[in-house]
Design an enzyme around this catalytic site. Structure first.
Site, PDB file in Angstrom:
ATOM      1  N   HIS A   1       0.834  -1.198   0.000  1.00 63.39           N
ATOM      2  CA  HIS A   1       0.000   0.000   0.000  1.00 63.39           C
ATOM      3  C   HIS A   1       0.871   1.251   0.000  1.00 63.39           C
ATOM      4  CE1 HIS A   1      -3.890  -2.092   1.616  1.00 63.39           C
ATOM      5  NE2 HIS A   1      -3.399  -2.670   0.536  1.00 63.39           N
TER       6      HIS A   1
ATOM      7  N   GLU B   1       1.206   3.780   2.049  1.00 60.52           N
ATOM      8  CA  GLU B   1       1.909   4.123   3.288  1.00 60.52           C
ATOM      9  C   GLU B   1       3.199   3.313   3.432  1.00 60.52           C
ATOM     10  OE1 GLU B   1      -2.579   4.043   4.336  1.00 60.52           O
ATOM     11  OE2 GLU B   1      -1.226   3.179   2.851  1.00 60.52           O
TER      12      GLU B   1
ATOM     13  N   CYS C   1      -5.445   1.275   6.331  1.00 62.61           N
ATOM     14  CA  CYS C   1      -6.206   0.065   6.643  1.00 62.61           C
ATOM     15  C   CYS C   1      -5.751  -0.533   7.971  1.00 62.61           C
ATOM     16  CB  CYS C   1      -6.081  -0.959   5.526  1.00 62.61           C
ATOM     17  SG  CYS C   1      -4.424  -1.620   5.287  1.00 62.61           S
TER      18      CYS C   1
ATOM     19  N   ARG D   1     -11.773   2.936 -21.202  1.00 66.33           N
ATOM     20  CA  ARG D   1     -12.160   1.533 -21.012  1.00 66.33           C
ATOM     21  C   ARG D   1     -11.191   0.820 -20.084  1.00 66.33           C
ATOM     22  NH1 ARG D   1     -13.545  -0.274 -27.289  1.00 66.33           N
ATOM     23  NH2 ARG D   1     -15.480   0.945 -27.511  1.00 66.33           N
TER      24      ARG D   1
ATOM     25  N   THR E   1     -26.449  -2.958 -30.357  1.00 57.40           N
ATOM     26  CA  THR E   1     -25.139  -2.419 -30.729  1.00 57.40           C
ATOM     27  C   THR E   1     -24.255  -3.511 -31.312  1.00 57.40           C
ATOM     28  OG1 THR E   1     -25.235  -0.662 -29.074  1.00 57.40           O
ATOM     29  CG2 THR E   1     -23.046  -1.311 -29.829  1.00 57.40           C
TER      30      THR E   1
ATOM     31  N   LEU F   1     -15.002  -3.897 -28.271  1.00 58.62           N
ATOM     32  CA  LEU F   1     -15.132  -3.398 -26.893  1.00 58.62           C
ATOM     33  C   LEU F   1     -13.867  -3.671 -26.083  1.00 58.62           C
ATOM     34  CD1 LEU F   1     -18.822  -4.523 -26.199  1.00 58.62           C
ATOM     35  CD2 LEU F   1     -18.023  -2.367 -27.175  1.00 58.62           C
TER      36      LEU F   1
ATOM     37  N   GLU G   1     -21.691   2.240 -23.219  1.00 52.77           N
ATOM     38  CA  GLU G   1     -21.368   2.849 -24.510  1.00 52.77           C
ATOM     39  C   GLU G   1     -22.460   2.714 -25.572  1.00 52.77           C
ATOM     40  OE1 GLU G   1     -17.563   2.407 -26.224  1.00 52.77           O
ATOM     41  OE2 GLU G   1     -16.472   2.561 -24.340  1.00 52.77           O
TER      42      GLU G   1
ATOM     43  N   GLY H   1     -26.570   0.898 -26.930  1.00 50.87           N
ATOM     44  CA  GLY H   1     -26.953   1.937 -27.863  1.00 50.87           C
ATOM     45  C   GLY H   1     -27.824   2.993 -27.218  1.00 50.87           C
TER      46      GLY H   1
ATOM     47  N   THR I   1     -30.402   1.775 -24.582  1.00 50.26           N
ATOM     48  CA  THR I   1     -29.751   1.333 -23.340  1.00 50.26           C
ATOM     49  C   THR I   1     -29.306   2.527 -22.507  1.00 50.26           C
ATOM     50  OG1 THR I   1     -29.008  -0.730 -24.364  1.00 50.26           O
ATOM     51  CG2 THR I   1     -27.827   0.006 -22.407  1.00 50.26           C
TER      52      THR I   1
END
Length: 356
Positions: free
Chosen positions: A44, A46, A71, A185, A197, A205, A281, A283, A286
């Site tokens: 992490h 830290e 954490c 993406r 689509t 995609l 994304e 159509g 949607t």
């Protein structure tokens, strides 16, 4: 704290399901260490900051700045509070309190019990916004939703295609805009489109025009109309097909029955599967479904300097533009929604609507 935020941004799209965190250690007004969380399972922020300090004896008289509460639980790595206590760092200044129920104030309490002086809420708004996906997921119990579309200057998103034209994409924006979309993406857990689509454009995609992991693909297909020759059906990228009737798993493809078939059921499924963010994304129907039930957090709308005169009209969204960019003639508008409730408990109310 601003330096912590900038450090954290370096790992955008890399830390899922963890948040983005940066840390800076200051001794007598001089930065002696800094670090950020680079990837889930790795150290992490830290710990990286502490490890970067050449003279560890200075830590007992230093201040640790971090944009998110350290954490206090064991995950893939030990609790950060243990290292802070080990090196007797006397002061910790925090941007946001962690919304994850496993932390949620426990890190602050543990530090205070060890004698550490803790302050929080420094650049809180900026710290919350940085991890808006993480905050939305834990506080609203659903993924963070980004709507994206491109439209012409006369507000069409596509021409009306003949049967012979289906399966071929009509590009509205330029290559620079396309590359930006592929970068987006790679920053989200999943990408979602409706089956129409897939029928009309046969898209991949993916993030093929930039570096980054491909998002999980979510396809809304209530009547199981997915073309068997489509890319998303045949390649090896993991894809979930949501429908009304069947449950099948075949290699990297899963057909999932939603009952009832609506956006609320979809959001519950995604939350249970730890899908933290989705870029929607297309159509038009949607995207409009998400807008109509107020189930979205950001919209990113490209407007190209070209006209179609007729075609499929763009989604209707009556919201104020937050900021804009220009991509070689393509205008990009950013529109924010729900950001005022990220730091509040509970979810924004939304209606239930059937998905078409």
């Amino acid at each position: 704290m601003q330096q912590c935020i900038e450090l954290a941004k370096k790992a955008l799209g890399e830390t899922y399901p963890n948040p983005m965190v940066g840390a800076v250690i200051v001794y007598k007004n001089q930065i002696i260490g800094k670090g950020w969380h680079k990837k889930a399972g790795l150290a992490h922020a830290e710990i990286n900051a502490i490890n970067s300090v050449a003279d560890k004896s200075l830590l007992s008289n230093s201040t640790l700045y971090v944009n998110l509460e350290p954490c206090s639980h064991f995950g893939k790595t030990p609790p950060c509070v243990e290292s802070i206590e080990k090196y007797k760092i006397p002061r910790v200044i925090i941007g946001s309190i962690d919304p994850n129920p496993k932390v949620a104030g426990r890190g602050i309490k543990a530090l205070e019990l060890s004698g550490c002086e803790v302050s929080h809420g420094i650049l809180k708004k900026e710290s919350d916004f940085l991890n808006r996906r993480f905050f939305t997921f834990h506080k609203k119990k659903r993924p963070y939703i980004i709507l994206k579309w491109a439209q012409t200057s006369d507000y069409y998103i596509a021409p009306i295609q003949s049967k012979n034209e289906k399966g071929h994409i009509f590009w509205i924006t330029n290559n620079k805009s396309l590359k930006r979309v592929h970068q987006w993406r790679g920053q989200e857990t999943a990408i979602l489109v409706g089956v129409q689509t897939i029928i009309d454009d046969n898209p991949k995609l993916t993030t093929r025009h930039c570096e980054g992991l491909d998002p999980l693909r979510l396809i809304l297909d209530p009547q199981n109309r997915i073309p068997k020759k489509s890319v998303v059906y045949n390649d090896n990228n993991p894809t979930l097909f949501f429908n009304k009737s069947i449950e099948i798993e075949n290699n990297h493809k899963r057909f999932i029955r939603l009952d009832p078939f609506n956006l609320n059921t979809l959001m519950k499924y995604c939350f249970n599967e730890n899908i933290q963010s989705i870029i929607v994304e297309g159509g038009k129907k949607t995207i409009q479904n998400f807008i109509d039930v107020n189930l979205w957090d950001e919209s990113r709308v490209f407007t190209a300097n070209k006209k179609l005169n007729r075609g499929i009209l763009a989604p209707k969204l009556n919201s104020e533009v937050h900021s804009s960019e220009n991509f070689d003639g393509d205008k990009l508008n950013y529109i924010n929604n729900h950001l005022d409730v990220i730091t509040k408990k509970g979810d924004a109310t939304s209606k239930t609507k059937k998905m078409e």
